[in-house]
Design a protein around this motif. Sequence first.
Motif, PDB file in Angstrom:
ATOM      1  N   THR A 147      -8.492  -2.242 -11.688  1.00 34.53           N
ATOM      2  CA  THR A 147      -8.304  -1.017 -12.464  1.00 34.53           C
ATOM      3  C   THR A 147      -6.888  -0.895 -13.037  1.00 34.53           C
ATOM      4  OG1 THR A 147      -7.736   0.279 -10.495  1.00 34.53           O
ATOM      5  CG2 THR A 147     -10.069   0.243 -11.166  1.00 34.53           C
TER       6      THR A 147
ATOM      7  N   VAL B 216     -10.894  -1.441  -7.152  1.00 40.16           N
ATOM      8  CA  VAL B 216     -11.997  -0.866  -6.394  1.00 40.16           C
ATOM      9  C   VAL B 216     -12.640  -2.048  -5.697  1.00 40.16           C
ATOM     10  CG1 VAL B 216     -14.223   0.308  -6.504  1.00 40.16           C
ATOM     11  CG2 VAL B 216     -12.367   1.012  -8.033  1.00 40.16           C
TER      12      VAL B 216
ATOM     13  N   GLU C 241      -4.288  -0.897  -3.299  1.00 36.97           N
ATOM     14  CA  GLU C 241      -3.102  -1.072  -4.128  1.00 36.97           C
ATOM     15  C   GLU C 241      -2.200  -2.094  -3.449  1.00 36.97           C
ATOM     16  OE1 GLU C 241       0.759   1.456  -5.625  1.00 36.97           O
ATOM     17  OE2 GLU C 241      -1.181   2.493  -5.557  1.00 36.97           O
TER      18      GLU C 241
ATOM     19  N   THR D 190     -10.476   1.810  -2.455  1.00 36.49           N
ATOM     20  CA  THR D 190      -9.492   1.499  -3.481  1.00 36.49           C
ATOM     21  C   THR D 190      -8.305   0.879  -2.772  1.00 36.49           C
ATOM     22  OG1 THR D 190      -8.789   3.824  -3.402  1.00 36.49           O
ATOM     23  CG2 THR D 190     -10.163   3.155  -5.259  1.00 36.49           C
TER      24      THR D 190
ATOM     25  N   LYS E 230      -4.128  -2.589  -8.677  1.00 32.99           N
ATOM     26  CA  LYS E 230      -5.065  -1.615  -8.122  1.00 32.99           C
ATOM     27  C   LYS E 230      -6.494  -2.087  -8.368  1.00 32.99           C
ATOM     28  CE  LYS E 230      -1.969   2.333  -8.683  1.00 32.99           C
ATOM     29  NZ  LYS E 230      -1.841   3.719  -9.186  1.00 32.99           N
TER      30      LYS E 230
ATOM     31  N   SER F 198      -7.790  11.126  -5.181  1.00 37.06           N
ATOM     32  CA  SER F 198      -7.007   9.902  -5.055  1.00 37.06           C
ATOM     33  C   SER F 198      -5.848  10.101  -4.090  1.00 37.06           C
ATOM     34  CB  SER F 198      -6.467   9.496  -6.432  1.00 37.06           C
ATOM     35  OG  SER F 198      -5.645   8.362  -6.324  1.00 37.06           O
TER      36      SER F 198
END
Length: 141
Positions: A66, A108, A40, A38, A106, A5
Motif C-alpha cells: 500500500t 496488508v 509497516e 497491516t 506498508k 489505523s
Amino acid sequence: MIEHSGEHAFNYRLHGGSPVRMQWHFFDQSELRVAVQTWELPPGGCEGMHAHTDNDMALEEIYIVTEGTGQMEVSGETFDISVGDSILAKVGAHHDLRNTGTGPLKLVVIWGAPGASDFSGFGSAKLARQVRQTTRFPAAG
C-alpha cells in the motif's frame, strides 16, 4: 464496526527479521478463517526468511503493498515490489520481505490455512476468471 489505523498497533519481530509495526485487524472479533494485518517495515527492515510447512502450520500468505518499495523473495525468485503489487507465498515456499526504499514499506497481509472456497456464483468471480483467461502480460526480464 470500525477499527482505526494504529488503534491496536504493536511492534513485533517476525522470523528473526527486524521489528515490524503491526495491527491485527478485528482480532478475536471477526469469524473469517484468515488473519488480516497491516504491517509497516522501516527502511532496511525485513521479515526474515521462513516457510510455513505442514510441520509447523500450513499457511498461505498474500501480501499487498500500500506504500513504499521493497523486494520479496519467494522460492528463490526475487521480485521488486511497489504500491498495488501483490505477492502470494504458497504453503512451504521459503520467502522474505525487505524494505529497499527510503520510507516505510506498508502492506496488508492476509494469511490462513489453505482450503477450497466456492465463489463462482458471484458476478465478480466470473469476471475475474474471464479477465485472467484473456489477459496476458509479457514475461519479465
